[in-house]
Design a protein around this motif. Structure first.
Motif, PDB file in Angstrom:
ATOM      1  N   UNK A   1       5.714  -7.732  -5.600  1.00 46.59           N
ATOM      2  CA  UNK A   1       6.125  -6.658  -4.765  1.00 46.59           C
ATOM      3  C   UNK A   1       5.298  -5.864  -3.992  1.00 46.59           C
ATOM      4  N   UNK A   2       4.857  -6.340  -2.995  1.00 46.38           N
ATOM      5  CA  UNK A   2       3.731  -5.568  -2.149  1.00 46.38           C
ATOM      6  C   UNK A   2       4.145  -4.463  -1.114  1.00 46.38           C
ATOM      7  N   UNK A   3       3.368  -3.559  -1.316  1.00 48.77           N
ATOM      8  CA  UNK A   3       3.818  -2.534  -0.064  1.00 48.77           C
ATOM      9  C   UNK A   3       2.461  -2.441   0.691  1.00 48.77           C
ATOM     10  N   UNK A   4       2.647  -2.556   1.843  1.00 51.06           N
ATOM     11  CA  UNK A   4       1.647  -2.410   2.936  1.00 51.06           C
ATOM     12  C   UNK A   4       1.738  -0.960   3.702  1.00 51.06           C
TER      13      UNK A   4
ATOM     14  N   UNK B   1       6.826  -1.159  -6.603  1.00 44.91           N
ATOM     15  CA  UNK B   1       5.693  -2.267  -6.176  1.00 44.91           C
ATOM     16  C   UNK B   1       4.737  -2.624  -7.553  1.00 44.91           C
ATOM     17  N   UNK B   2       4.275  -3.846  -7.385  1.00 47.05           N
ATOM     18  CA  UNK B   2       3.129  -4.278  -8.250  1.00 47.05           C
ATOM     19  C   UNK B   2       1.797  -3.882  -7.626  1.00 47.05           C
ATOM     20  N   UNK B   3       1.768  -3.887  -6.254  1.00 50.03           N
ATOM     21  CA  UNK B   3       0.340  -3.753  -5.569  1.00 50.03           C
ATOM     22  C   UNK B   3       0.715  -3.028  -4.454  1.00 50.03           C
ATOM     23  N   UNK B   4      -0.224  -2.170  -3.983  1.00 52.10           N
ATOM     24  CA  UNK B   4      -0.092  -1.197  -2.682  1.00 52.10           C
ATOM     25  C   UNK B   4      -1.530  -1.618  -1.968  1.00 52.10           C
ATOM     26  N   UNK B   5      -1.447  -2.094  -0.653  1.00 50.82           N
ATOM     27  CA  UNK B   5      -2.532  -2.305   0.253  1.00 50.82           C
ATOM     28  C   UNK B   5      -2.577  -1.277   1.128  1.00 50.82           C
ATOM     29  N   UNK B   6      -3.774  -0.457   1.434  1.00 51.25           N
ATOM     30  CA  UNK B   6      -3.814   0.618   2.351  1.00 51.25           C
ATOM     31  C   UNK B   6      -5.094   0.368   3.348  1.00 51.25           C
TER      32      UNK B   6
ATOM     33  N   UNK C   1      -1.951   5.489  -6.272  1.00 48.96           N
ATOM     34  CA  UNK C   1      -2.508   4.695  -7.546  1.00 48.96           C
ATOM     35  C   UNK C   1      -1.568   5.152  -8.743  1.00 48.96           C
ATOM     36  N   UNK C   2      -0.976   6.255  -8.796  1.00 48.47           N
ATOM     37  CA  UNK C   2      -0.207   6.602  -9.914  1.00 48.47           C
ATOM     38  C   UNK C   2       1.166   5.639  -9.878  1.00 48.47           C
ATOM     39  N   UNK C   3       1.542   5.336  -8.411  1.00 47.40           N
ATOM     40  CA  UNK C   3       2.779   4.549  -8.656  1.00 47.40           C
ATOM     41  C   UNK C   3       2.237   3.097  -8.840  1.00 47.40           C
TER      42      UNK C   3
END
Length: 332
Positions: A64-67, A127-132, A147-149
């Motif tokens: 579950x990736x959020x970009x 999400x299990x990963x956030x790409x920024x 980062x807290x999420x």
């Protein structure tokens, strides 16, 4: 090279490599069922990556990736299917392959392309990963809260596009697509170099453009973005800023200086997917000064389509367009 398209000065990127490269460290258990393997199993499920925000523990196979920001389309270009995205201009969505556009539209929009992210909506996606990737000012505003999420990997705007693509592929676990794209890129570059070697060696080029942000009556010489690929990978003789100086693209030139382009053998300029001058560039081609240029009157002004320069998919489209444009020179 910059990993984002040329937009306003604040978002144009320098051609520098990111000093903190993303890397993958192998972690895994032995897979047997004897003794206490809890620690081993936990280790097998995560890996460490390094980015501008430090060393981050991320899932081995994130689901579950959020970009956010400039990571949206590069991740989708690699076959990724994010659950959350930030806004992308219609002009960029319109030139996407249909399956990529579908992947983007299937995701939840969690905010604009900068630091204006709806953190509550984002957290609700679990999400299990956030790409920024966005401006450091935006990171300062929302980075800690992201980062807290969930584990968050942050790239600055000075990340070279090939490194950026590779690091997104590693973080998002989509390296198979990257390998195919990298091989295709190398093949296309080699083909263009071999086919047009004499032209490349004997011809002076200039790449000119104009954006929707440009002041009326101005244009610029493009030395960042797709023109960097033509210069640095293909080897075209294109002007660039002196080392340590701002890119030439940062300087708006008045239409009165269009005539100075006559010293170049070939001019390249931006066109859309149908080969028409992009809307912002139309005022340039309508000037009498442009029409009087030797390169224009002799058919050596070449329209080239550049849908983007921050991932391999659009760059490959650019190379195809450049290939077709260079092919016309042999008939001039």
């Amino acid at each position: 090279m910059s990993s984002t398209p040329l937009t306003r000065r604040g978002t144009a990127l320098a051609a520098t490599l990111m000093s903190a490269s993303l890397f993958l460290t192998a972690c895994g258990g032995d897979g047997d069922n004897t003794g206490d393997t809890t620690g081993d199993k936990a280790a097998a499920q995560t890996r460490s990556v390094k980015a501008e925000n430090g060393t981050i523990e991320i899932p081995t196979d994130p689901q579950r990736i959020v970009t956010i920001g400039n990571t949206n389309l590069p991740f989708i270009d690699l076959g990724g299917k994010p659950v959350g995205v930030t806004e992308v201009p219609d002009s960029e969505l319109d030139v996407l392959p249909e399956e990529q556009k579908t992947a983007y539209e299937a995701a939840e929009v969690v905010g604009s392309n900068g630091g204006e992210v709806d953190l509550e909506k984002l957290a609700g996606l679990k999400p299990d990963l956030i790409l920024v990737q966005f401006h450091s000012n935006d990171w300062d505003k929302v980075g800690k809260r992201l980062e807290a999420i969930a584990p968050t990997v942050f790239w600055g705007l000075d990340t070279e596009w090939k490194a950026f693509a590779g690091e997104i592929a590693e973080a998002g676990n989509v390296t198979d697509a990257l390998s195919r794209q990298t091989a295709e890129f190398k093949e296309k570059v080699a083909k263009i170099q071999e086919t047009y070697r004499k032209t490349i060696d004997d011809t002076s080029f200039v790449d000119v453009s104009r954006g929707d942000w440009s002041d009326p009556g101005t244009f610029y010489i493009a030395d960042i973005g797709c023109s960097e690929i033509a210069r640095d990978d293909i080897g075209l003789d294109l002007p660039e800023a002196a080392e340590g100086k701002d890119p030439l693209a940062y300087e708006s030139l008045p239409f009165e200086q269009i005539g100075e382009l006559s010293k170049y053998d070939v001019i390249t300029y931006p066109v859309d997917a149908e080969g028409r001058p992009t809307e912002p560039f139309v005022p340039v081609v309508e000037t009498n000064t442009w029409k009087a240029l030797p390169a224009v009157s002799s058919g050596r002004a070449l329209g080239v389509f550049c849908p983007g320069n921050n991932s391999y998919g659009p760059v490959l489209q650019y190379l195809d367009s450049l290939d077709r444009a260079l092919a016309t020179l042999s008939t001039k």
